[in-house]
Design an enzyme around this catalytic site. Structure first.
Site, short mmCIF file in Angstrom:
data_model
loop_
_atom_site.label_atom_id
_atom_site.label_comp_id
_atom_site.label_asym_id
_atom_site.label_seq_id
_atom_site.Cartn_x
_atom_site.Cartn_y
_atom_site.Cartn_z
N HIS A 178 6.17 31.64 60.83
CA HIS A 178 6.16 32.25 59.50
C HIS A 178 7.57 32.08 58.93
O HIS A 178 8.53 32.57 59.52
CB HIS A 178 5.80 33.74 59.67
CG HIS A 178 5.84 34.55 58.43
ND1 HIS A 178 4.71 34.83 57.68
CD2 HIS A 178 6.87 35.17 57.79
CE1 HIS A 178 5.05 35.60 56.65
NE2 HIS A 178 6.35 35.82 56.69
N ARG B 121 -0.48 38.94 50.29
CA ARG B 121 0.09 40.03 51.09
C ARG B 121 1.62 39.99 51.00
O ARG B 121 2.24 40.85 50.39
CB ARG B 121 -0.39 39.91 52.55
CG ARG B 121 -0.20 41.19 53.36
CD ARG B 121 1.22 41.40 53.85
NE ARG B 121 1.69 40.32 54.72
CZ ARG B 121 2.95 40.18 55.10
NH1 ARG B 121 3.88 41.03 54.70
NH2 ARG B 121 3.32 39.18 55.87
N ASP B 122 2.23 38.95 51.55
CA ASP B 122 3.70 38.90 51.61
C ASP B 122 4.29 38.83 50.20
O ASP B 122 5.38 39.33 49.94
CB ASP B 122 4.15 37.69 52.43
CG ASP B 122 5.49 37.89 53.13
OD1 ASP B 122 6.29 38.68 52.64
OD2 ASP B 122 5.72 37.23 54.16
N CYS C 41 10.23 40.78 51.77
CA CYS C 41 9.99 42.07 52.40
C CYS C 41 10.85 43.12 51.71
O CYS C 41 12.07 42.97 51.66
CB CYS C 41 10.32 41.99 53.89
SG CYS C 41 10.24 43.59 54.72
N HIS D 227 10.48 31.87 55.62
CA HIS D 227 10.91 32.19 54.25
C HIS D 227 11.92 31.13 53.85
O HIS D 227 12.72 30.68 54.66
CB HIS D 227 11.49 33.60 54.18
CG HIS D 227 10.43 34.66 54.18
ND1 HIS D 227 10.05 35.33 53.05
CD2 HIS D 227 9.65 35.12 55.19
CE1 HIS D 227 9.07 36.19 53.36
NE2 HIS D 227 8.82 36.08 54.65
N ASN E 126 8.29 33.06 50.73
CA ASN E 126 7.85 32.23 51.86
C ASN E 126 7.97 30.77 51.47
O ASN E 126 8.12 30.43 50.30
CB ASN E 126 6.37 32.48 52.15
CG ASN E 126 6.11 33.87 52.66
OD1 ASN E 126 5.77 34.76 51.90
ND2 ASN E 126 6.28 34.06 53.95
N1 COA Z 1 -2.44 53.51 56.43
C1 COA Z 1 -2.49 54.65 55.71
N2 COA Z 1 -1.88 55.79 56.06
C2 COA Z 1 -1.18 55.78 57.20
C3 COA Z 1 -1.07 54.63 57.99
C4 COA Z 1 -1.73 53.46 57.57
N3 COA Z 1 -1.69 52.33 58.28
N4 COA Z 1 -0.31 54.93 59.06
C5 COA Z 1 0.04 56.21 58.96
N5 COA Z 1 -0.49 56.75 57.84
C6 COA Z 1 -0.35 58.13 57.37
C7 COA Z 1 -0.66 59.12 58.47
O1 COA Z 1 -2.04 59.38 58.50
C8 COA Z 1 0.12 60.33 58.01
O2 COA Z 1 -0.60 60.97 56.97
P1 COA Z 1 -0.54 62.57 56.78
O3 COA Z 1 0.89 62.85 56.47
O4 COA Z 1 -1.48 62.76 55.64
O5 COA Z 1 -1.01 63.11 58.09
C9 COA Z 1 1.36 59.71 57.38
O6 COA Z 1 1.01 58.36 57.06
C10 COA Z 1 2.56 59.71 58.28
O7 COA Z 1 2.23 59.07 59.51
P2 COA Z 1 3.35 58.42 60.44
O8 COA Z 1 2.71 57.77 61.60
O9 COA Z 1 4.39 59.48 60.72
O10 COA Z 1 3.91 57.30 59.51
P3 COA Z 1 5.36 57.09 58.90
O11 COA Z 1 5.54 57.94 57.70
O12 COA Z 1 6.39 57.14 59.96
O13 COA Z 1 5.21 55.57 58.39
C11 COA Z 1 4.20 53.42 58.65
C12 COA Z 1 4.96 54.54 59.32
C13 COA Z 1 4.18 52.28 59.64
C14 COA Z 1 2.80 53.89 58.35
C15 COA Z 1 4.93 53.01 57.34
O14 COA Z 1 6.31 52.88 57.56
C16 COA Z 1 4.38 51.74 56.77
O15 COA Z 1 3.24 51.69 56.33
N6 COA Z 1 5.18 50.65 56.75
C17 COA Z 1 4.70 49.35 56.31
C18 COA Z 1 5.86 48.52 55.86
C19 COA Z 1 5.40 47.16 55.39
O16 COA Z 1 4.23 46.89 55.18
N7 COA Z 1 6.39 46.30 55.18
C20 COA Z 1 6.18 44.98 54.71
C21 COA Z 1 5.51 44.08 55.67
S1 COA Z 1 6.65 43.17 56.64
ZN ZN Z 2 7.26 37.31 55.55
#
Ligand code: COA
Ligand code: ZN
Length: 315
Positions: free
Chosen positions: A207, A15-16, A240, A209, A249
């Site tokens: 956790h 994952r990370d 990240c 790094h 990590n």
């Molecule tokens: N999985 C899949 N799709 C997702 C989702 C998820 N967990 N969460 C939201 N969506 C979809 C929504 O259904 C929506 O789809 P649509 O446009 O087709 O209706 C779209 O994304 C926008 O939703 P919203 O709640 O406004 O999300 P956002 O665009 O503001 O993004 C996150 C927010 C949290 C989903 C996004 O920033 C993200 O996935 N970040 C993860 C970052 C990460 O993993 N970083 C590393 C780990 S530390």
């Molecule tokens: Zn991390």
């Protein structure tokens, strides 16, 4: 060795680590790595994340990976989720436990999950509801809890506030995360000594790094406080994409080796782990930071040079 001192390690490399690889790691290779990690004896593996595929395209195959891995009895398979949509996907895919993500600092939380801390906490309330209904346990990770690459020092009171909210929502386990390797051992000790007595029923983990070579010292400092759960990453993968300067990590086989040398038990087969790290290096196609896979274990011995052997024989 066997001193009866048990340390639990959660492997987070798929994952990370795989989340920041420049090249998409083919699904079959992700499954192969998880299966190999299971076989080494990890009791916890954070397999993937159920986030927006545009935010982390490298893990867009989360459902397929979760459905095709071999489940070793005794291993808990978790995944990272930022919101209730992710939680539903993760539960449908059959995770044993949900790991949530939010940051203690506003700027990293906005950069990472496009939400303020308050908005994230609202989403995590929804995650908690989904998880409770499904009977899936929760672990709440707090990123940048020991320093933020944008804001610097993060007030302990802010971390405490988030911990309090998560505990109220029913999170039974909380992970303090040093997202960009800014923490030092004295700070780690101070943080746990402050938080642990306030939340005595919480199961804590750390956790780390290794961005500034302080990960293992930080883990040892946390162990001094009684922490027995740590995340690590095969070969030292990790980082990240939304935290500038984040690198790998703490390396799993380096940590397991260190703990083994100190007389702790992890249940992990170190030789199999080193072999897996070498295989992961082949898969990613570059040299990983892990040191024990290059140096060999401390028990490695070299042949004495000829002239030294002669002198020894004459003694
Ligand atoms: N999985 C899949 N799709 C997702 C989702 C998820 N967990 N969460 C939201 N969506 C979809 C929504 O259904 C929506 O789809 P649509 O446009 O087709 O209706 C779209 O994304 C926008 O939703 P919203 O709640 O406004 O999300 P956002 O665009 O503001 O993004 C996150 C927010 C949290 C989903 C996004 O920033 C993200 O996935 N970040 C993860 C970052 C990460 O993993 N970083 C590393 C780990 S530390
Ligand atoms: Zn991390």
């Amino acid at each position: 060795m066997g001193t009866g001192k048990w340390i639990t390690i959660c492997e987070v490399g798929t994952r990370d680590g795989f989340q920041i690889e420049a090249e998409f790691i083919p699904t079959e290779q992700k499954i192969e790595v998880v299966n190999r990690l299971s076989a080494t004896g990890f009791s916890k593996i954070e397999v993937t994340s159920f986030v927006h595929p545009k935010a982390i395209p490298q893990l867009r195959d989360a459902e397929e990976v979760m459905s095709k891995i071999e489940r070793r009895p005794g291993t808990t398979y978790t995944a990272l989720v930022p919101n209730d949509k992710g939680a539903r996907r993760a539960i449908d895919a059959g995770v044993d436990k949900i790991h949530t993500v939010l940051s203690a600092s506003e700027s990293h939380n906005l950069a990472n999950v496009n939400m303020t801390v308050a908005e994230s906490l609202e989403k995590l309330q929804a995650v908690a509801q989904v998880a409770h209904e499904a009977g899936v346990p929760l672990h709440g990770g707090i990123s940048t809890a020991l320093g933020c690459p944008f804001e610097g020092e993060v007030p302990l009171r802010q971390v405490e506030f988030i911990v309090g909210r998560l505990v109220d929502m029913g999170f039974e386990a909380i992970g303090i995360a040093d997202t960009t390797g800014m923490a030092n051992p004295a700070q780690v000790k101070r943080t746990f000594e402050y938080l642990m007595p306030k939340y005595p029923d919480t199961h804590w983990s750390l956790h780390t790094h290794n961005t500034r070579a302080m990960a293992i010292p930080n883990i040892l400092a946390a162990m001094d406080c009684g922490i027995t759960d740590f995340d690590s990453s095969i070969g030292g993968l990790g980082g990240c994409p939304y935290a500038p300067g984040a690198t790998g990590n703490v390396c799993s086989e380096d940590l397991v080796h260190c703990l083994y040398e100190m007389g702790y038990e992890t249940g992990i087969d170190l030789d199999a782990l080193i072999d897996t790290a070498k295989r992961v290096e082949e898969i990613v196609g570059y040299t990983l930071p892990g040191q024990v896979m290059k140096a060999g274990k401390s028990e490695r011995r070299y042949q004495v040079p000829h002239h030294v052997a002669e002198r020894l024989a004459a003694l």
